[in-house]
Scaffold this motif. Structure first.
Motif, PDB file in Angstrom:
ATOM      1  N   LEU A   1      15.672 -27.238  32.858  1.00 32.91           N
ATOM      2  CA  LEU A   1      16.363 -25.984  32.553  1.00 32.91           C
ATOM      3  C   LEU A   1      17.075 -25.388  33.771  1.00 32.91           C
ATOM      4  O   LEU A   1      18.097 -24.719  33.618  1.00 32.91           O
TER       5      LEU A   1
ATOM      6  N   ASP B   1      19.522 -29.592  23.830  1.00 34.91           N
ATOM      7  CA  ASP B   1      20.129 -28.262  23.837  1.00 34.91           C
ATOM      8  C   ASP B   1      19.160 -27.303  24.527  1.00 34.91           C
ATOM      9  O   ASP B   1      18.089 -26.988  23.989  1.00 34.91           O
ATOM     10  N   LYS B   2      19.516 -26.837  25.714  1.00 36.55           N
ATOM     11  CA  LYS B   2      18.612 -25.998  26.499  1.00 36.55           C
ATOM     12  C   LYS B   2      18.282 -24.685  25.805  1.00 36.55           C
ATOM     13  O   LYS B   2      17.222 -24.116  26.042  1.00 36.55           O
ATOM     14  N   THR B   3      19.147 -24.241  24.894  1.00 41.03           N
ATOM     15  CA  THR B   3      18.860 -23.007  24.166  1.00 41.03           C
ATOM     16  C   THR B   3      17.755 -23.211  23.120  1.00 41.03           C
ATOM     17  O   THR B   3      17.213 -22.246  22.618  1.00 41.03           O
ATOM     18  N   LYS B   4      17.443 -24.465  22.820  1.00 40.24           N
ATOM     19  CA  LYS B   4      16.384 -24.770  21.844  1.00 40.24           C
ATOM     20  C   LYS B   4      15.132 -25.300  22.524  1.00 40.24           C
ATOM     21  O   LYS B   4      14.265 -25.888  21.877  1.00 40.24           O
ATOM     22  N   SER B   5      15.018 -25.074  23.820  1.00 45.52           N
ATOM     23  CA  SER B   5      13.896 -25.623  24.571  1.00 45.52           C
ATOM     24  C   SER B   5      12.548 -25.059  24.116  1.00 45.52           C
ATOM     25  O   SER B   5      11.551 -25.781  24.093  1.00 45.52           O
TER      26      SER B   5
END
Length: 174
Positions: free
Chosen positions: A38, A120-124
């Motif tokens: 991240l 997708d870093k927003t769904k980490s």
């Protein structure tokens, strides 16, 4: 940072935090690798599906007999050459893993082998929750590992969706 420098950067991060790979629990491993993913963005990767994590639980035989391995691999995929099409593209894999003795409880799991992926870093958060809530993770979180490793190696990644239609995430695990 270049993708080729991720292993060196990851080891430096561990050292600066006062942690050793040998002392990490499964949760520590997941979140240290996750935080590293991240907080860093290697240069020169493809824009879509170029940098992701694959967490896995696998029965392996790496010279120490059969072991149960929990790993979190960072996959860094390079863009295709503009003049040619190839179904598989060059990539690098930073493999971080913990090995456990294969116990009867592991073989009693409905599915001892499992894989999770996130590009997708927003769904980490969903990714981390899926891994930590899995029956495999719940079982090994009280185990003590007997081996650990970090290694950067070359691999090939599918052109499009990282979860390949016939190979799933097998290409990203070993």
């Amino acid at each position: 940072m270049n993708a080729e420098d991720t292993e060196k950067s990851f080891r430096k991060l561990l050292k600066e935090s006062g942690k050793t790979l040998r002392a990490l629990s499964p949760a520590d491993l997941l979140f240290v690798v996750g935080d590293f993913w991240l907080s860093t963005t290697p240069e020169g990767l493809r824009e879509e599906n170029g940098d992701g994590l694959v967490a896995y639980f696998e029965l392996t035989s790496r010279g120490k007999g059969i072991q149960y391995e929990f790993g979190v691999n960072r996959i860094m995929c390079f863009p295709p050459a503009p003049e040619q099409y190839s179904a598989w593209l060059p990539a690098l894999k930073l493999r971080c893993s913990l090995g456990y003795k294969a116990t009867a409880e592991i073989f009693q799991l409905k599915a001892p082998v499992s894989t999770f992926g996130c590009w997708d870093k927003t769904k980490s958060k969903d990714f981390f929750d899926s891994v930590t809530n899995s029956p495999q993770f719940q079982l090994i979180k009280s185990y003590t590992h007997f081996s650990s490793g970090v290694a950067l190696s070359e691999c090939d990644a599918p052109w499009g969706n990282p979860e390949h239609s016939t190979k799933g995430f097998e290409w990203a695990k070993t």
